[in-house]
Design an enzyme around this catalytic site. Structure first.
Site: not given
Length: 454
Positions: A235, A309
């Site tokens: 990020k 996820r």
């Protein structure tokens, strides 16, 4: 009772609730002197407006309720009123007395682990007509969720998250266990292991069991990414700054579990926290890697920053193996959800109409708004992998929250299930909802669970 809701005493001062419609002619027991002071201070009964009155005014303070429909009119009262005990009187209009206490208690929250508070909050004696025990357990759970999210990753790593779960289990007589580090591979939790193996604190699946085995089994699953660098798909700095909150799903799951246990809801509770830090080192998982999940499905990694996820997939598989009546999962899963709905509104996904209705009703009842999103079948094929059963992102960046939910659905075994893609953070101060970690979506879920199992 928590220290924010003391027993009523003769020393408690009086706070009179006043809807805006009554501010021009204040009701008894406000005296002429009190009315004059209120007028001089331009008291208009606006939601949350507080005026302190002198001795001889009949009451000690006034609080405005606006149109008397939003309990969070009381959200700033604990930090605005002088320290000490207060009793509430007056016409609350449409505001539920229990919710008035919850809003007051939510606003009394102070995160003091690293910095002392400037003052103690005011305390509110139980309000007439309120379920004070319910208000107390909800406020304690809000504070728990906020404390967990607000704690920096250096002090809230996977091991610390396990310790917090163990504390909760001990408090309510539950049993806490964990599968840690390389043992995850032995137990076939390949995705949890891959996401967390590069971090100093080992990844783990934390489980808490509580309740009578004869009762319906309720599984609560939480994403516990204690810090998310993005992995090798790193990020930018701005995107990483708040990533201590990427375990907000786990925090909300534990807060909801606390409500279930404290209220002795007749369920067999199974909490599963998939805890890992998505870090970078020589053994970090890579784009293009193919992982084998506990369900036996192979998953190709398109992007290491779509890691939540993955860990949830393994945890959901474990939950399904015990044949639950209902599965709820909470995760700070996608930026797409924030783009769609912002930080205050939590999207949820379910195919169960009765559950959806209960959630919407619960959210409206306790001012924890939700918005149902579609499990759109047309996007499901985007997840099919060219050389694996699945890949961990959809195509082209569109509908990112939906494709993430569809990915999770592949691991639910057709069980009754709901996924919450929450923010778990207040980016700005609002009454009763200070900047920082938040219990979001799970208060609505609590109301729904009481309807379904109470």
């Amino acid at each position: 009772m928590s220290t924010i809701f003391p027993k009523k005493t003769s020393k408690a001062r009086t706070l009179l609730a006043v809807p805006a419609s009554l501010c021009s002619s204040l009701p008894e027991p406000v005296t002429a002197q009190g009315k004059a002071v209120a007028a001089a201070n331009e008291f208009k009964g606006e939601a949350g407006q507080i005026i302190l009155l002198p001795v001889g005014s009949g009451v000690d303070a006034l609080i405005g309720l606006g149109n008397a429909s939003d309990a969070f009119a009381f959200g700033d009262a604990a930090k605005t009123l002088p320290e000490g005990d207060w009793t509430l009187s007056g016409d609350l209009g449409e505001i539920d007395p229990t919710m008035a206490m919850v809003a007051f208690g939510a606003g009394a929250y102070q995160f003091t682990r690293y910095k002392k508070a400037n003052r103690k909050p005011a305390r509110l004696c139980p309000v007439e007509g309120a379920d004070a025990a319910e208000a107390d357990r909800v406020v304690r759970s809000i504070w728990l969720a906020r404390d967990l999210v607000n704690t920096p990753a250096g002090d809230m790593d996977p091991a610390a998250l396990q310790e917090e779960t163990e504390k909760l289990a001990k408090e309510f007589g539950g049993i806490c266990t964990a599968v840690i580090g390389d043992d995850l591979l032995k137990e076939r939790y390949g995705m949890i292991h891959a996401v967390g193996r590069a971090a100093q604190s080992a990844p783990r699946l934390i489980e808490l069991e509580w309740g009578d085995p004869k009762h319906p089994r309720l599984a609560l699953v939480g994403k516990g990414i204690t810090f998310d660098s993005g992995g090798l798909d790193i990020k930018p700095a701005a995107g990483m700054r708040l990533m201590k909150k990427d375990m907000g799903g786990a925090a909300n799951t534990l807060a909801l579990a606390r409500l279930v246990m404290d209220a002795k809801l007749p369920v067999r509770l199974h909490v599963l926290i998939a805890a890992a830090e998505n870090a970078i080192s020589g053994n970090a998982f890579r784009p293009g890697d193919i992982l084998t999940s506990r369900a036996g499905l192979t998953v190709e990694i398109d992007n290491t920053d779509a890691e939540g996820r993955l860990v949830l997939g393994d945890a959901l598989t474990k939950a399904v193996e015990d044949e639950p009546d209902l599965i709820l999962d909470f995760a700070t899963l996608t930026g797409a959800a924030r783009i769609a709905l912002g930080p205050e509104l939590a999207p949820f996904y379910t195919d169960d109409e009765k559950l959806a209705d209960a959630l919407n009703a619960g959210g409206a009842m306790v001012a924890d708004p939700l918005w149902r999103m579609p499990l759109w079948e047309g996007y499901d094929k985007q997840l099919d992998g060219p050389i694996s059963d699945l890949k961990n992102t959809g195509d082209g960046g569109f509908a990112g929250s939906i494709t993430a939910a569809l990915f999770l659905r592949r691991f639910t075994g057709g069980r009754r299930w709901c996924h919450f893609d929450i923010f778990a953070w207040n980016p700005k101060d609002r009454p009763g909802r200070p900047v920082g970690g938040e219990m979001l979506g799970s208060r609505a879920a609590w109301e729904a669970l009481k309807t379904l199992y109470g």
